[in-house]
Design a protein around this motif. Structure first.
Motif, mmCIF file in Angstrom:
data_model
loop_
_atom_site.group_PDB
_atom_site.id
_atom_site.type_symbol
_atom_site.label_atom_id
_atom_site.label_comp_id
_atom_site.label_asym_id
_atom_site.label_seq_id
_atom_site.Cartn_x
_atom_site.Cartn_y
_atom_site.Cartn_z
ATOM 1 N N ALA A 48 4.146 8.055 17.182
ATOM 2 C CA ALA A 48 3.814 8.918 18.320
ATOM 3 C C ALA A 48 4.916 9.946 18.558
ATOM 4 N N GLU A 49 6.166 9.534 18.416
ATOM 5 C CA GLU A 49 7.289 10.445 18.650
ATOM 6 C C GLU A 49 7.299 11.604 17.659
ATOM 7 N N GLY A 54 -9.464 10.562 29.735
ATOM 8 C CA GLY A 54 -9.280 11.119 31.070
ATOM 9 C C GLY A 54 -8.631 10.157 32.045
ATOM 10 N N LEU A 55 -8.859 8.851 31.843
ATOM 11 C CA LEU A 55 -8.322 7.851 32.770
ATOM 12 C C LEU A 55 -7.035 7.201 32.263
ATOM 13 N N ALA A 56 -6.735 7.386 30.986
ATOM 14 C CA ALA A 56 -5.538 6.777 30.405
ATOM 15 C C ALA A 56 -4.282 7.537 30.826
ATOM 16 N N TRP A 57 -3.128 6.894 30.657
ATOM 17 C CA TRP A 57 -1.870 7.582 30.883
ATOM 18 C C TRP A 57 -1.706 8.693 29.856
ATOM 19 N N ASP A 58 -0.976 9.739 30.219
ATOM 20 C CA ASP A 58 -0.783 10.832 29.272
ATOM 21 C C ASP A 58 0.117 10.376 28.121
ATOM 22 N N PRO A 59 0.174 11.140 27.022
ATOM 23 C CA PRO A 59 0.964 10.718 25.855
ATOM 24 C C PRO A 59 2.428 10.419 26.173
ATOM 25 N N GLU A 60 3.039 11.226 27.022
ATOM 26 C CA GLU A 60 4.443 10.997 27.352
ATOM 27 C C GLU A 60 4.626 9.678 28.083
ATOM 28 N N GLY A 61 3.774 9.441 29.090
ATOM 29 C CA GLY A 61 3.859 8.195 29.841
ATOM 30 C C GLY A 61 3.494 6.985 28.990
ATOM 31 N N SER A 62 2.564 7.185 28.065
ATOM 32 C CA SER A 62 2.147 6.094 27.189
ATOM 33 C C SER A 62 3.267 5.706 26.234
ATOM 34 N N LEU A 63 3.925 6.713 25.665
ATOM 35 C CA LEU A 63 5.050 6.432 24.776
ATOM 36 C C LEU A 63 6.164 5.709 25.528
ATOM 37 N N ARG A 64 6.400 6.121 26.745
ATOM 38 C CA ARG A 64 7.419 5.476 27.562
ATOM 39 C C ARG A 64 7.068 3.999 27.805
ATOM 40 N N ALA A 65 5.787 3.726 28.017
ATOM 41 C CA ALA A 65 5.354 2.348 28.246
ATOM 42 C C ALA A 65 5.590 1.492 27.007
#
Length: 268
Positions: free
Chosen positions: A180-181, A245-256
């Motif tokens: 992802a990064e 649309g309901l999922a976290w955005d890519p940045e927030g998802s990568l952080r998770a």
């Protein structure tokens, strides 16, 4: 045989025949049938025999009519993993939602071995090794290739699964985060507790092939099905759009994902 099945199949035969610029008579000659029989099939008046379905698919369907018949009759197809793997490898783009395990072409070797051995305990050591090796070949190809583009939505609960133990899970999550990064994949996490979670029908993929045609592959606990109906594929695309649309955005998802790796480091 339900009338709507025959009508839908017949319309597709007529469409493909027209696309091939064939008359009913010329198509009948190709498939060793008669004009009246082709007409009856196209109008949904009579079910085509197994022999005729095979001949029609070879003449104008090129696999599409066979898949359509299986989809319409509810028989589905065995999860022909090699066929799906080939379709993904040769595709332009893939949209995938997973709730139970990471896609096979994103798995590490340890994760793949743990997953396969747990889900198929009847495999011999040789069969297990062969299955894992096949996955690793696909995974290596995916990492090194520029295509397909992959949009991946994962259910949040997948982050806490520990197939193979803490070390294996950490390695798998780190591999996912690395992809992802460097933008090899677009990753989003769907919150497991969202009150309007649209992923309750199970994991699925929508695959755009090189010729821009699309198919969907849906999974359940016991089987997989390849779907080619334009309406069904469009619905899966809509469902994936809802997940995005309901999922976290890519940045927030990568952080998770990175946060989960840190938790595993602390646990180790």
């Amino acid at each position: 045989m339900p009338k709507q099945v025959l009508l839908r199949y017949g319309r597709e035969v007529a469409r493909l025949r027209s696309e091939a610029e064939l008359t009913q008579t010329s198509l009948a000659t190709r498939v060793q049938s008669s004009k009246s029989q082709i007409s009856d099939v196209e109008c949904g008046k009579a079910p085509p025999s197994v022999k005729l379905r095979k001949a029609l698919d070879e003449a104008i369907g090129f696999g599409r009519l066979a898949r359509l018949w299986e989809d319409l009759t509810g028989s589905g197809r065995a999860p022909w993993l090699s066929e799906i793997a080939t379709a993904i490898q040769d595709a332009q783009a893939v949209w995938e939602y997973q709730a139970l395990a990471f896609p096979s072409y994103l798995q590490t070797e340890a994760y793949a071995r743990a997953l396969v051995s747990a889900s198929a305990p009847w495999l011999s050591p040789e069969e297990l090794t062969k299955s894992v090796d096949e996955r690793m070949t696909r995974a290596t190809h995916f990492v090194d290739a520029l295509r397909p583009l992959l949009w991946l939505v994962l259910d949040q609960s997948l982050l806490s699964r520990r197939y193979g133990g803490v070390i294996t899970a950490r390695e798998q999550l780190s591999h996912l985060a690395d992809l992802a990064e460097r933008e090899r994949i677009t990753l989003q996490i769907m919150p497991a507790d969202h009150p309007r979670h649209p992923g309750n029908s199970g994991s699925f993929r929508v695959i755009t092939l090189q010729d821009s045609t699309e198919l969907a592959y849906v999974e359940s606990a016991e089987e997989g099905r390849i779907l080619t109906s334009a309406t069904v594929v469009a619905r899966r695309r809509m469902l994936f759009g809802s997940l995005q649309g309901l999922a976290w955005d890519p940045e927030g998802s990568l952080r998770a994902v990175r946060d989960e790796v840190k938790r595993l480091d602390s646990a180790g």
